[in-house]
Design a protein around this motif. Sequence first.
Motif, PDB file in Angstrom:
ATOM      1  N   UNK A 157       0.842  -1.193   0.000  1.00 22.51           N
ATOM      2  CA  UNK A 157       0.000   0.000   0.000  1.00 22.51           C
ATOM      3  C   UNK A 157       0.882   1.250   0.000  1.00 22.51           C
ATOM      4  N   UNK A 158       0.434   2.254  -0.731  1.00 27.14           N
ATOM      5  CA  UNK A 158       1.170   3.520  -0.742  1.00 27.14           C
ATOM      6  C   UNK A 158       0.818   4.405   0.449  1.00 27.14           C
ATOM      7  N   UNK A 159      -0.146   3.983   1.246  1.00 29.71           N
ATOM      8  CA  UNK A 159      -0.468   4.653   2.500  1.00 29.71           C
ATOM      9  C   UNK A 159      -0.252   3.684   3.657  1.00 29.71           C
ATOM     10  N   UNK A 160       0.090   4.234   4.799  1.00 32.63           N
ATOM     11  CA  UNK A 160       0.208   3.405   6.006  1.00 32.63           C
ATOM     12  C   UNK A 160      -1.186   3.055   6.504  1.00 32.63           C
ATOM     13  N   UNK A 161      -1.414   1.754   6.745  1.00 32.88           N
ATOM     14  CA  UNK A 161      -2.695   1.275   7.266  1.00 32.88           C
ATOM     15  C   UNK A 161      -2.509   0.923   8.732  1.00 32.88           C
ATOM     16  N   UNK A 162      -3.397   1.415   9.576  1.00 35.27           N
ATOM     17  CA  UNK A 162      -3.249   1.225  11.013  1.00 35.27           C
ATOM     18  C   UNK A 162      -4.223   0.222  11.608  1.00 35.27           C
ATOM     19  N   UNK A 163      -5.391   0.016  10.970  1.00 32.21           N
ATOM     20  CA  UNK A 163      -6.351  -0.936  11.527  1.00 32.21           C
ATOM     21  C   UNK A 163      -7.374  -1.328  10.474  1.00 32.21           C
ATOM     22  N   UNK A 203      -2.184  10.582   2.890  1.00 32.18           N
ATOM     23  CA  UNK A 203      -1.093  11.102   2.073  1.00 32.18           C
ATOM     24  C   UNK A 203      -1.708  11.910   0.947  1.00 32.18           C
ATOM     25  N   UNK A 204      -0.868  12.569   0.171  1.00 28.11           N
ATOM     26  CA  UNK A 204      -1.381  13.387  -0.922  1.00 28.11           C
ATOM     27  C   UNK A 204      -1.954  12.540  -2.043  1.00 28.11           C
ATOM     28  N   UNK A 205      -1.541  11.283  -2.138  1.00 27.15           N
ATOM     29  CA  UNK A 205      -1.960  10.415  -3.234  1.00 27.15           C
ATOM     30  C   UNK A 205      -3.131   9.536  -2.814  1.00 27.15           C
ATOM     31  N   UNK A 206      -3.981   9.206  -3.782  1.00 30.96           N
ATOM     32  CA  UNK A 206      -5.096   8.297  -3.530  1.00 30.96           C
ATOM     33  C   UNK A 206      -4.557   6.921  -3.155  1.00 30.96           C
TER      34      UNK A 206
END
Length: 244
Positions: A157-163, A203-206
């Motif tokens: 994933x390009x974003x951090x996933x927390x839960x 983040x800035x990106x989808x």
Amino acid sequence: PTYYSVQSELDYEITTNITSSWINHESIDLVLTNTGSETIHNWYLTFNTPYNIDNIWNGALFETDGNGTYTITSNGWNQDIHTGESVTLGITFSSDTETELSINPEWYLLNTQATVVDASLYTLDYTEYSSWESGFTGQLVLQPQIDCQHWSLTFNSNREITSVSSAVLNTEDNSSYEITHDENNMRLFANNAYNFGIQGVNSENALEFTGVELTVVDLAYHLTDDLDGNGTPDYLDFMGGGSI
């Protein structure tokens, strides 16, 4: 007995103990112990005996070929066996001809296999519900076209996933993740949609997923499978070291 396993990294042993016997019948405790370093998931055990299986508890009879070969499996709650742990099943055997039974299979096959589902056989969609400067929430929708037993979904994933909700999130780092079942959705049924809430760091990106893989752990060989048409069931080809 000789022990075989479709997944070469899994090691196990079987012990049996007679608990009662009477004319033409015998009941045993069969103990399946994980002697390896990896958890045995969703186990199926295949073996051959000249006797009938009349009853089984703490497990289930999955199938038989009618010629003395049986595949048994868990009751669901005992489908995972961690390293050093074991499950105990009770089985009653009977004979049409023998008054005293001798339960001693020559071989056992741990007939379980982890396979990656073809990407054409499921869809994974994402809908974002909200986002703010530091975070986001959304929903994943997983829809398989086949039944998926003991599933796990891995991806980057390009974003951090927390839960996640309605599933278990395992994190390797801030870009590699695994989402797997909880006790309520261990099996996904074909053509049903399964929703999982997701939260993470914005983040800035989808949000984008790459390297998506859906893995299932299920039966490796049905007793009648003969994919190469050589007249020998595939499970016997496997134990004989032949090609399938």
